[in-house]
Design a protein around this motif. Structure first.
Motif, PDB file in Angstrom:
ATOM      1  N   ARG A 117       0.819  -1.221   0.000  1.00  0.00           N
ATOM      2  CA  ARG A 117       0.000   0.000   0.000  1.00  0.00           C
ATOM      3  C   ARG A 117       0.844   1.259   0.000  1.00  0.00           C
ATOM      4  O   ARG A 117       0.378   2.326  -0.409  1.00  0.00           O
ATOM      5  N   LEU A 118       2.094   1.135   0.434  1.00  0.00           N
ATOM      6  CA  LEU A 118       3.021   2.271   0.368  1.00  0.00           C
ATOM      7  C   LEU A 118       3.670   2.398  -1.009  1.00  0.00           C
ATOM      8  O   LEU A 118       4.423   3.353  -1.242  1.00  0.00           O
ATOM      9  N   GLY A 119       3.410   1.445  -1.893  1.00  0.00           N
ATOM     10  CA  GLY A 119       3.919   1.548  -3.257  1.00  0.00           C
ATOM     11  C   GLY A 119       5.100   0.660  -3.570  1.00  0.00           C
ATOM     12  O   GLY A 119       5.607   0.678  -4.696  1.00  0.00           O
ATOM     13  N   GLU A 120       5.575  -0.161  -2.615  1.00  0.00           N
ATOM     14  CA  GLU A 120       6.654  -1.101  -2.924  1.00  0.00           C
ATOM     15  C   GLU A 120       6.114  -2.240  -3.784  1.00  0.00           C
ATOM     16  O   GLU A 120       4.941  -2.622  -3.687  1.00  0.00           O
ATOM     17  N   SER A 121       6.981  -2.791  -4.622  1.00  0.00           N
ATOM     18  CA  SER A 121       6.580  -3.927  -5.445  1.00  0.00           C
ATOM     19  C   SER A 121       6.691  -5.215  -4.647  1.00  0.00           C
ATOM     20  O   SER A 121       7.408  -5.292  -3.629  1.00  0.00           O
ATOM     21  N   LEU A 122       5.996  -6.253  -5.119  1.00  0.00           N
ATOM     22  CA  LEU A 122       6.101  -7.563  -4.479  1.00  0.00           C
ATOM     23  C   LEU A 122       7.541  -8.059  -4.519  1.00  0.00           C
ATOM     24  O   LEU A 122       8.023  -8.677  -3.564  1.00  0.00           O
ATOM     25  N   THR A 123       8.255  -7.784  -5.610  1.00  0.00           N
ATOM     26  CA  THR A 123       9.661  -8.180  -5.721  1.00  0.00           C
ATOM     27  C   THR A 123      10.511  -7.500  -4.657  1.00  0.00           C
ATOM     28  O   THR A 123      11.346  -8.144  -4.000  1.00  0.00           O
ATOM     29  N   GLN A 124      10.324  -6.203  -4.475  1.00  0.00           N
ATOM     30  CA  GLN A 124      11.107  -5.474  -3.467  1.00  0.00           C
ATOM     31  C   GLN A 124      10.829  -6.007  -2.069  1.00  0.00           C
ATOM     32  O   GLN A 124      11.756  -6.192  -1.266  1.00  0.00           O
ATOM     33  N   ILE A 125       9.571  -6.250  -1.766  1.00  0.00           N
ATOM     34  CA  ILE A 125       9.205  -6.739  -0.438  1.00  0.00           C
ATOM     35  C   ILE A 125       9.777  -8.133  -0.199  1.00  0.00           C
ATOM     36  O   ILE A 125      10.332  -8.430   0.868  1.00  0.00           O
ATOM     37  N   THR A 126       9.677  -8.991  -1.205  1.00  0.00           N
ATOM     38  CA  THR A 126      10.188 -10.358  -1.070  1.00  0.00           C
ATOM     39  C   THR A 126      11.693 -10.366  -0.877  1.00  0.00           C
ATOM     40  O   THR A 126      12.226 -11.143  -0.073  1.00  0.00           O
ATOM     41  N   GLU A 127      12.392  -9.490  -1.579  1.00  0.00           N
ATOM     42  CA  GLU A 127      13.845  -9.401  -1.422  1.00  0.00           C
ATOM     43  C   GLU A 127      14.209  -8.977  -0.005  1.00  0.00           C
ATOM     44  O   GLU A 127      15.141  -9.523   0.614  1.00  0.00           O
ATOM     45  N   SER A 128      13.472  -8.031   0.550  1.00  0.00           N
ATOM     46  CA  SER A 128      13.738  -7.581   1.913  1.00  0.00           C
ATOM     47  C   SER A 128      13.487  -8.698   2.918  1.00  0.00           C
ATOM     48  O   SER A 128      14.296  -8.922   3.833  1.00  0.00           O
ATOM     49  N   LEU A 129      12.384  -9.419   2.746  1.00  0.00           N
ATOM     50  CA  LEU A 129      12.070 -10.518   3.658  1.00  0.00           C
ATOM     51  C   LEU A 129      13.112 -11.622   3.561  1.00  0.00           C
ATOM     52  O   LEU A 129      13.537 -12.188   4.573  1.00  0.00           O
ATOM     53  N   ARG A 130      13.519 -11.940   2.340  1.00  0.00           N
ATOM     54  CA  ARG A 130      14.551 -12.968   2.123  1.00  0.00           C
ATOM     55  C   ARG A 130      15.823 -12.617   2.882  1.00  0.00           C
ATOM     56  O   ARG A 130      16.422 -13.451   3.565  1.00  0.00           O
ATOM     57  N   SER A 131      16.239 -11.364   2.748  1.00  0.00           N
ATOM     58  CA  SER A 131      17.475 -10.922   3.385  1.00  0.00           C
ATOM     59  C   SER A 131      17.358 -10.966   4.910  1.00  0.00           C
ATOM     60  O   SER A 131      18.268 -11.452   5.606  1.00  0.00           O
ATOM     61  N   LEU A 133      15.506 -12.830   6.748  1.00  0.00           N
ATOM     62  CA  LEU A 133      15.377 -14.190   7.274  1.00  0.00           C
ATOM     63  C   LEU A 133      16.569 -15.070   6.913  1.00  0.00           C
ATOM     64  O   LEU A 133      16.566 -16.262   7.190  1.00  0.00           O
ATOM     65  N   GLY A 134      17.596 -14.495   6.295  1.00  0.00           N
ATOM     66  CA  GLY A 134      18.839 -15.217   6.075  1.00  0.00           C
ATOM     67  C   GLY A 134      18.814 -16.225   4.944  1.00  0.00           C
ATOM     68  O   GLY A 134      19.625 -17.166   4.932  1.00  0.00           O
ATOM     69  N   VAL A 135      17.914 -16.055   3.984  1.00  0.00           N
ATOM     70  CA  VAL A 135      17.862 -16.954   2.827  1.00  0.00           C
ATOM     71  C   VAL A 135      18.877 -16.494   1.795  1.00  0.00           C
ATOM     72  O   VAL A 135      18.883 -15.330   1.393  1.00  0.00           O
ATOM     73  N   ARG A 136      19.738 -17.394   1.352  1.00  0.00           N
ATOM     74  CA  ARG A 136      20.796 -17.019   0.404  1.00  0.00           C
ATOM     75  C   ARG A 136      20.301 -16.959  -1.033  1.00  0.00           C
ATOM     76  O   ARG A 136      20.696 -16.074  -1.801  1.00  0.00           O
ATOM     77  N   ALA A 137      19.465 -17.886  -1.438  1.00  0.00           N
ATOM     78  CA  ALA A 137      18.940 -17.883  -2.794  1.00  0.00           C
ATOM     79  C   ALA A 137      18.032 -16.671  -2.987  1.00  0.00           C
ATOM     80  O   ALA A 137      17.360 -16.213  -2.064  1.00  0.00           O
ATOM     81  N   ARG A 138      18.014 -16.167  -4.213  1.00  0.00           N
ATOM     82  CA  ARG A 138      17.104 -15.067  -4.522  1.00  0.00           C
ATOM     83  C   ARG A 138      15.702 -15.622  -4.729  1.00  0.00           C
ATOM     84  O   ARG A 138      15.529 -16.638  -5.391  1.00  0.00           O
ATOM     85  N   LEU A 139      14.703 -14.946  -4.171  1.00  0.00           N
ATOM     86  CA  LEU A 139      13.307 -15.314  -4.360  1.00  0.00           C
ATOM     87  C   LEU A 139      12.668 -14.266  -5.265  1.00  0.00           C
ATOM     88  O   LEU A 139      12.584 -13.091  -4.895  1.00  0.00           O
ATOM     89  N   LEU A 140      12.230 -14.692  -6.431  1.00  0.00           N
ATOM     90  CA  LEU A 140      11.711 -13.778  -7.442  1.00  0.00           C
ATOM     91  C   LEU A 140      10.265 -14.122  -7.764  1.00  0.00           C
ATOM     92  O   LEU A 140       9.991 -15.170  -8.352  1.00  0.00           O
ATOM     93  N   PRO A 141       9.310 -13.269  -7.376  1.00  0.00           N
ATOM     94  CA  PRO A 141       7.948 -13.485  -7.858  1.00  0.00           C
ATOM     95  C   PRO A 141       7.943 -13.525  -9.380  1.00  0.00           C
ATOM     96  O   PRO A 141       8.695 -12.793 -10.028  1.00  0.00           O
ATOM     97  N   MET A 142       7.100 -14.358  -9.970  1.00  0.00           N
ATOM     98  CA  MET A 142       7.096 -14.486 -11.427  1.00  0.00           C
ATOM     99  C   MET A 142       6.715 -13.178 -12.099  1.00  0.00           C
ATOM    100  O   MET A 142       7.115 -12.916 -13.233  1.00  0.00           O
ATOM    101  N   SER A 143       5.946 -12.332 -11.411  1.00  0.00           N
ATOM    102  CA  SER A 143       5.556 -11.028 -11.933  1.00  0.00           C
ATOM    103  C   SER A 143       5.121 -10.171 -10.770  1.00  0.00           C
ATOM    104  O   SER A 143       4.662 -10.680  -9.738  1.00  0.00           O
ATOM    105  N   ASP A 144       5.252  -8.856 -10.927  1.00  0.00           N
ATOM    106  CA  ASP A 144       4.697  -7.935  -9.942  1.00  0.00           C
ATOM    107  C   ASP A 144       3.245  -7.597 -10.266  1.00  0.00           C
ATOM    108  O   ASP A 144       2.551  -7.005  -9.435  1.00  0.00           O
ATOM    109  N   ALA A 145       2.794  -7.951 -11.457  1.00  0.00           N
ATOM    110  CA  ALA A 145       1.397  -7.753 -11.832  1.00  0.00           C
ATOM    111  C   ALA A 145       0.566  -8.922 -11.305  1.00  0.00           C
ATOM    112  O   ALA A 145       1.042 -10.052 -11.245  1.00  0.00           O
ATOM    113  N   PRO A 146      -0.678  -8.676 -10.922  1.00  0.00           N
ATOM    114  CA  PRO A 146      -1.502  -9.772 -10.394  1.00  0.00           C
ATOM    115  C   PRO A 146      -1.884 -10.778 -11.467  1.00  0.00           C
ATOM    116  O   PRO A 146      -2.346 -10.406 -12.552  1.00  0.00           O
TER     117      PRO A 146
END
Length: 336
Positions: A117-131, A133-146
């Motif tokens: 709701r603040l305007g961050e993309s799903l990709t940006q949020i997922t990258e922050s959560l990954r970091s 929580l200490g996950v080394r692999a990159r987690l990439l949503p298939m798309s930021d569009a629904p």
């Protein structure tokens, strides 16, 4: 035919894996433990939906919890050490309780929703959560569009979570649609991962091909990027001896009049893949698969099993690359 396996480590470079939730997350864990930050996981978001005003991403969360060591290995989904006070209180108020949100899990959905709701993309949020929580692999949503998976059944068309969770996959399936996929685009991170000049392999995890992988492939730009990738694309069959280890894959195949075999899985992916890994128990199916096959144990009961299978899959991919087994011409033919 059965392709020879090369020694692990004979090649290097980044690895991309396509995966859904619980089943795909097991191989994703093995890939991350063996190859670390070299792995990029393109995760299905067709299961995403809004519930109780919150943005829920079940497959992303399953992978995130699995790789961070937070998953509930007994229940098979959600976070470990969970409590359910929120759901109990919600039920007392007459709210919807068919989709269970544990108290710890709820924090993730609240934070994701706030940031979206603040305007961050799903990709940006997922990258922050990954970091965090200490996950080394990159987690990439298939798309930021629904993109939303719809399940056509003998009871009508159901949103995925209504079919999968509320109805427990009971209705007979007649087909699928992926609303929004035709206009969605893969993220820049996904495209960059697939276009890496030193890409070692693309792995299709043993997720449900209809519910977890097909939504990814339904995005035209993503399928085109896969077609252009200059590395072997290897699928891992989710079927062992006619059964799916997790989820409704075999049930869906039966309802679609498709045999529950690894040969049928290979046919489903067609010329997109350069080879397929099947379980050693199904080795006799090699003669029915018109692509290179590696038959190895694929059941993953432990983290060590996941690592072993990840090693086997990459050995197979390396052998295909060494033999020149990348089907460039055929992949061009499957571009939308």
């Amino acid at each position: 035919m059965n392709a020879p396996l090369s020694p692990l480590g004979s090649r290097s470079g980044p690895i991309v894996a396509l995966c859904g939730g619980v089943g795909g997350a097991k191989l994703a864990l093995g890939l991350e433990r063996e190859f670390g930050a070299a792995v990029s996981l393109v995760v299905n978001t067709g299961d995403d939906f809004e519930h109780l005003g919150l943005a829920i991403s079940p497959d992303l969360d399953s992978v995130l919890y699995k790789l961070s060591g937070l998953s509930d290995e007994v229940r098979g989904w959600g976070r470990a050490d969970e409590t359910w006070n929120f759901m109990a209180a919600l039920g007392e108020l007459g709210g919807e309780t068919w989709f269970q949100l544990g108290d710890r899990d709820l924090a993730l959905h609240v934070e994701r929703t706030r940031r979206l709701r603040l305007g961050e993309s799903l990709t940006q949020i997922t990258e922050s959560l990954r970091s965090r929580l200490g996950v080394r692999a990159r987690l990439l949503p298939m798309s930021d569009a629904p993109v939303r998976t719809l399940v056509h059944t003998d009871e009508g068309t159901l949103p995925f979570q209504r079919y999968f969770v509320e109805r427990r996959c009971a209705p007979a399936v007649t087909g699928f649609a992926f609303d929004g996929a035709s206009t969605a685009q893969p993220t820049a991170g996904v495209l960059a991962a697939l276009a890496a000049p030193d890409l070692r392999a693309v792995v299709i995890c043993p997720s449900n091909p209809y519910l977890s992988i097909d939504p990814i492939l339904a995005i035209p730009g993503l399928r085109a990027a896969l077609a252009a990738a200059r590395a072997p694309i290897v699928a891992v069959s989710p079927i062992i001896s006619g059964q799916a280890i997790k989820g409704p894959t075999a049930k869906i195949m039966a309802e679609l009049n498709v045999p529950a075999t690894s040969a049928a899985i290979a046919a489903h992916y067609g010329t997109l893949i350069d080879g397929i890994v099947i379980d050693a128990a199904d080795a006799e199916e090699r003669a029915r698969i018109p692509a290179p096959v590696s038959a190895v144990p694929t059941l993953m009961k432990t983290a060590d099993d996941s690592v072993r299978l990840a090693q086997d899959v990459l050995r197979f991919a390396d052998a295909l690359a060494a033999a020149g087994g990348v089907i460039h011409a055929d992949r061009e033919a499957v571009r939308p």
